[in-house]
Design a protein around this motif. Sequence first.
Motif, PDB file in Angstrom:
ATOM      1  N   ASP A 278      -8.215 -73.468  25.989  1.00 19.73           N
ATOM      2  CA  ASP A 278      -9.380 -74.251  25.550  1.00 19.73           C
ATOM      3  C   ASP A 278     -10.391 -73.411  24.785  1.00 19.73           C
ATOM      4  O   ASP A 278     -10.885 -73.827  23.731  1.00 19.73           O
ATOM      5  CB  ASP A 278     -10.055 -74.908  26.760  1.00 19.73           C
ATOM      6  N   TYR A 279     -10.724 -72.225  25.303  1.00 19.29           N
ATOM      7  CA  TYR A 279     -11.743 -71.423  24.622  1.00 19.29           C
ATOM      8  C   TYR A 279     -11.230 -70.892  23.289  1.00 19.29           C
ATOM      9  O   TYR A 279     -11.997 -70.712  22.342  1.00 19.29           O
ATOM     10  CB  TYR A 279     -12.226 -70.277  25.522  1.00 19.29           C
ATOM     11  N   GLN A 280      -9.921 -70.672  23.188  1.00 15.85           N
ATOM     12  CA  GLN A 280      -9.339 -70.266  21.913  1.00 15.85           C
ATOM     13  C   GLN A 280      -9.354 -71.417  20.913  1.00 15.85           C
ATOM     14  O   GLN A 280      -9.593 -71.230  19.722  1.00 15.85           O
ATOM     15  CB  GLN A 280      -7.907 -69.774  22.125  1.00 15.85           C
ATOM     16  N   LEU A 281      -9.123 -72.635  21.412  1.00 11.42           N
ATOM     17  CA  LEU A 281      -9.142 -73.814  20.551  1.00 11.42           C
ATOM     18  C   LEU A 281     -10.518 -74.052  19.944  1.00 11.42           C
ATOM     19  O   LEU A 281     -10.638 -74.387  18.758  1.00 11.42           O
ATOM     20  CB  LEU A 281      -8.713 -75.051  21.344  1.00 11.42           C
ATOM     21  N   ALA A 282     -11.557 -73.887  20.751  1.00 10.85           N
ATOM     22  CA  ALA A 282     -12.913 -74.092  20.236  1.00 10.85           C
ATOM     23  C   ALA A 282     -13.202 -73.159  19.077  1.00 10.85           C
ATOM     24  O   ALA A 282     -13.821 -73.545  18.072  1.00 10.85           O
ATOM     25  CB  ALA A 282     -13.930 -73.874  21.363  1.00 10.85           C
ATOM     26  N   PHE A 283     -12.738 -71.944  19.192  1.00  9.95           N
ATOM     27  CA  PHE A 283     -12.907 -70.954  18.123  1.00  9.95           C
ATOM     28  C   PHE A 283     -12.055 -71.311  16.907  1.00  9.95           C
ATOM     29  O   PHE A 283     -12.529 -71.303  15.767  1.00  9.95           O
ATOM     30  CB  PHE A 283     -12.521 -69.583  18.683  1.00  9.95           C
ATOM     31  N   ALA A 284     -10.783 -71.649  17.132  1.00  6.51           N
ATOM     32  CA  ALA A 284      -9.862 -71.918  16.027  1.00  6.51           C
ATOM     33  C   ALA A 284     -10.255 -73.169  15.247  1.00  6.51           C
ATOM     34  O   ALA A 284     -10.025 -73.250  14.036  1.00  6.51           O
ATOM     35  CB  ALA A 284      -8.436 -72.055  16.554  1.00  6.51           C
ATOM     36  N   ARG A 285     -10.834 -74.172  15.927  1.00  3.14           N
ATOM     37  CA  ARG A 285     -11.181 -75.439  15.273  1.00  3.14           C
ATOM     38  C   ARG A 285     -12.567 -75.430  14.643  1.00  3.14           C
ATOM     39  O   ARG A 285     -12.929 -76.376  13.938  1.00  3.14           O
ATOM     40  CB  ARG A 285     -11.096 -76.580  16.287  1.00  3.14           C
ATOM     41  N   SER A 286     -13.338 -74.396  14.871  1.00  9.93           N
ATOM     42  CA  SER A 286     -14.690 -74.340  14.311  1.00  9.93           C
ATOM     43  C   SER A 286     -14.640 -74.333  12.782  1.00  9.93           C
ATOM     44  O   SER A 286     -13.778 -73.697  12.172  1.00  9.93           O
ATOM     45  CB  SER A 286     -15.414 -73.080  14.799  1.00  9.93           C
ATOM     46  N   SER A 287     -15.583 -75.040  12.177  1.00  8.40           N
ATOM     47  CA  SER A 287     -15.676 -75.073  10.716  1.00  8.40           C
ATOM     48  C   SER A 287     -16.727 -74.108  10.178  1.00  8.40           C
ATOM     49  O   SER A 287     -16.994 -74.086   8.973  1.00  8.40           O
ATOM     50  CB  SER A 287     -16.000 -76.495  10.250  1.00  8.40           C
ATOM     51  N   ALA A 288     -17.344 -73.310  11.059  1.00 12.31           N
ATOM     52  CA  ALA A 288     -18.370 -72.360  10.618  1.00 12.31           C
ATOM     53  C   ALA A 288     -17.774 -71.359   9.639  1.00 12.31           C
ATOM     54  O   ALA A 288     -16.625 -70.924   9.790  1.00 12.31           O
ATOM     55  CB  ALA A 288     -18.972 -71.634  11.811  1.00 12.31           C
ATOM     56  N   ARG A 289     -18.547 -70.985   8.650  1.00 13.56           N
ATOM     57  CA  ARG A 289     -18.038 -70.033   7.655  1.00 13.56           C
ATOM     58  C   ARG A 289     -17.823 -68.657   8.271  1.00 13.56           C
ATOM     59  O   ARG A 289     -16.890 -67.946   7.916  1.00 13.56           O
ATOM     60  CB  ARG A 289     -19.004 -69.933   6.482  1.00 13.56           C
ATOM     61  N   PHE A 290     -18.691 -68.256   9.220  1.00 17.14           N
ATOM     62  CA  PHE A 290     -18.543 -66.981   9.929  1.00 17.14           C
ATOM     63  C   PHE A 290     -18.318 -67.292  11.404  1.00 17.14           C
ATOM     64  O   PHE A 290     -19.204 -67.841  12.076  1.00 17.14           O
ATOM     65  CB  PHE A 290     -19.783 -66.108   9.764  1.00 17.14           C
ATOM     66  N   ARG A 291     -17.144 -66.950  11.915  1.00 19.89           N
ATOM     67  CA  ARG A 291     -16.826 -67.132  13.334  1.00 19.89           C
ATOM     68  C   ARG A 291     -16.677 -65.756  13.972  1.00 19.89           C
ATOM     69  O   ARG A 291     -15.907 -64.920  13.472  1.00 19.89           O
ATOM     70  CB  ARG A 291     -15.528 -67.930  13.497  1.00 19.89           C
ATOM     71  N   VAL A 292     -17.381 -65.526  15.080  1.00 21.62           N
ATOM     72  CA  VAL A 292     -17.451 -64.185  15.662  1.00 21.62           C
ATOM     73  C   VAL A 292     -17.195 -64.261  17.164  1.00 21.62           C
ATOM     74  O   VAL A 292     -17.808 -65.073  17.862  1.00 21.62           O
ATOM     75  CB  VAL A 292     -18.830 -63.528  15.396  1.00 21.62           C
ATOM     76  N   VAL A 293     -16.324 -63.381  17.663  1.00 25.31           N
ATOM     77  CA  VAL A 293     -15.968 -63.350  19.082  1.00 25.31           C
ATOM     78  C   VAL A 293     -16.223 -61.962  19.651  1.00 25.31           C
ATOM     79  O   VAL A 293     -15.862 -60.951  19.040  1.00 25.31           O
ATOM     80  CB  VAL A 293     -14.480 -63.716  19.288  1.00 25.31           C
ATOM     81  N   ALA A 294     -16.844 -61.912  20.828  1.00 25.58           N
ATOM     82  CA  ALA A 294     -16.908 -60.701  21.653  1.00 25.58           C
ATOM     83  C   ALA A 294     -16.036 -60.969  22.876  1.00 25.58           C
ATOM     84  O   ALA A 294     -16.281 -61.942  23.601  1.00 25.58           O
ATOM     85  CB  ALA A 294     -18.340 -60.386  22.063  1.00 25.58           C
ATOM     86  N   ALA A 295     -15.031 -60.135  23.107  1.00 21.83           N
ATOM     87  CA  ALA A 295     -13.997 -60.474  24.081  1.00 21.83           C
ATOM     88  C   ALA A 295     -13.825 -59.403  25.143  1.00 21.83           C
ATOM     89  O   ALA A 295     -13.831 -58.206  24.845  1.00 21.83           O
ATOM     90  CB  ALA A 295     -12.660 -60.699  23.361  1.00 21.83           C
ATOM     91  N   GLY A 296     -13.649 -59.860  26.389  1.00 26.67           N
ATOM     92  CA  GLY A 296     -13.218 -58.980  27.463  1.00 26.67           C
ATOM     93  C   GLY A 296     -11.726 -58.711  27.352  1.00 26.67           C
ATOM     94  O   GLY A 296     -11.060 -59.114  26.392  1.00 26.67           O
TER      95      GLY A 296
END
Length: 496
Positions: A24-42
């Motif tokens: 689910d959390y990966q889907l939210a990131f992958a489906r985002s339409s934002a021009r800049f998508r940024v992840v900080a990951a454990g």
Amino acid sequence: MTTYSPATDPGAFADVLLGEPMWDYQLAFARSSARFRVVAAGRQVGKSRTLAKVSLFEASTRAGILILVVSAGEEAAKRLLADCVALASRSELLRGSIIDDGKSLLTLSNGSTIRSVPASIRQIRGWPVDLLIIDEAGFIDNEIWDAALPAIISRPGSRVVVASSPWGSSEHWYRQLWARGMDAPNENYESWQWSSYNSPLADKALLDELKASRTAEWFAREVMGEFTEDSGAFFGQAELMDAVADYELCAPEDLEWWSDRRYAAAGGVDWGYAHDANALTLVSVLEDYGLNRGLLGNKLVLFIPWFEYKYRWAYTDFIERVVETGKRYYLPVVASEVNGVGQYPTTMLGDKFAEARLFPAVAPVVTDIRRKQSGFGMIKGLLQSKRLVLPRDPELLKQLRGLEFEQLPGGSMRISVPDRVGHDDVAMSFMQAVSALRLDGAVRPHEVFGNAVPVPVDLETVMTKNGLTIPVHARPVAFHRDAFSYPKGSESGEGW
């Protein structure tokens, strides 16, 4: 219920075509339409795998686009593209669309290309990019980000995807970009923080145990995916990053014929047990053609020409790899740990070197508190005196950053990566190699008298933040044998 098509939705694409659904959390990131998508990951949240799936979705569903994947280091760049190739090759529908699947390029039959490059200005400039993906962004300097960003200017609808484990000061571009998307998400900027707890595969009880037994700083960074400062760390982030340069590691098989130019290096070996890897690190004197004389005088620069680590390799296979390395590099001494599981493979390593008629001194060493204090203290001293260059490799840097110190009542210092906190195999093999250096030998006598090796006219160089100049195609000083000695603290040879 919403029905998604693999042609328009990355989640359906991963599920139906790749056979590997996103969480689910990966889907939210992958489906985002934002021009800049940024992840900080454990740890263990599927960061790199998600980037590979996003890359394949975009390349497969949009004809004629260029996706540029920038990773911190050449090996990391190859691994991420290898993930893309492996996922595509597993899919019956995508397998037939692969035209070219080299180590740095994946081309599909619709004309779309995924190109993977290490983080260096010369590799990034000049590409007009539809999707820019930056992996382990915290380890990539501001100057490289400044060089990469113009790549999306000429492409309408271009996007940027950035992901990393938490790394970097408040002035670092990645941390600032992530904060922007967290504080005020909009159609241009959106950020996420992926905790290890988010993963459906996570052992929640073990994570809770780590929270109770580890430092708050470590738990926040490695598990929760939060940015932290250097409290409790033996090496600070800035201290490490100031010594990083974008030079190319030199695999043994890529060396010029050894009988013409014998490149000497000290070797360090750490033997893995259970989840750890077998690791080999070489440390040598850098051929800088006197370019750092103004900064260091007659003192020479030390660097890592090559290191590697292998998980789930039998000791016999890794021993053969170390011996093959010794057929190309000249290894006057190889420091090999004998505590834990190391006694047998260390003995076998010496035997195999002898069978191959290679005669480095295989030095059996016990990795105790005093040895760690001496070895890692030497690394710290070299960093502070600007005499050591590190490659831009996230695994090496994170392992060094993960070392914690504790002052003991008797005055000594315990330095270690805490149990079950992560791997320390590369850091330990690095420490073993450094312990076999003799700094007073790291001076070339002919240069002391002014007979410097001439600088090649076509020499490409890069610089560290602390001002050292490094050839891009870095090599050790040819025929240099005087900077290495039997390590202190070994079973035989010099004591403390």
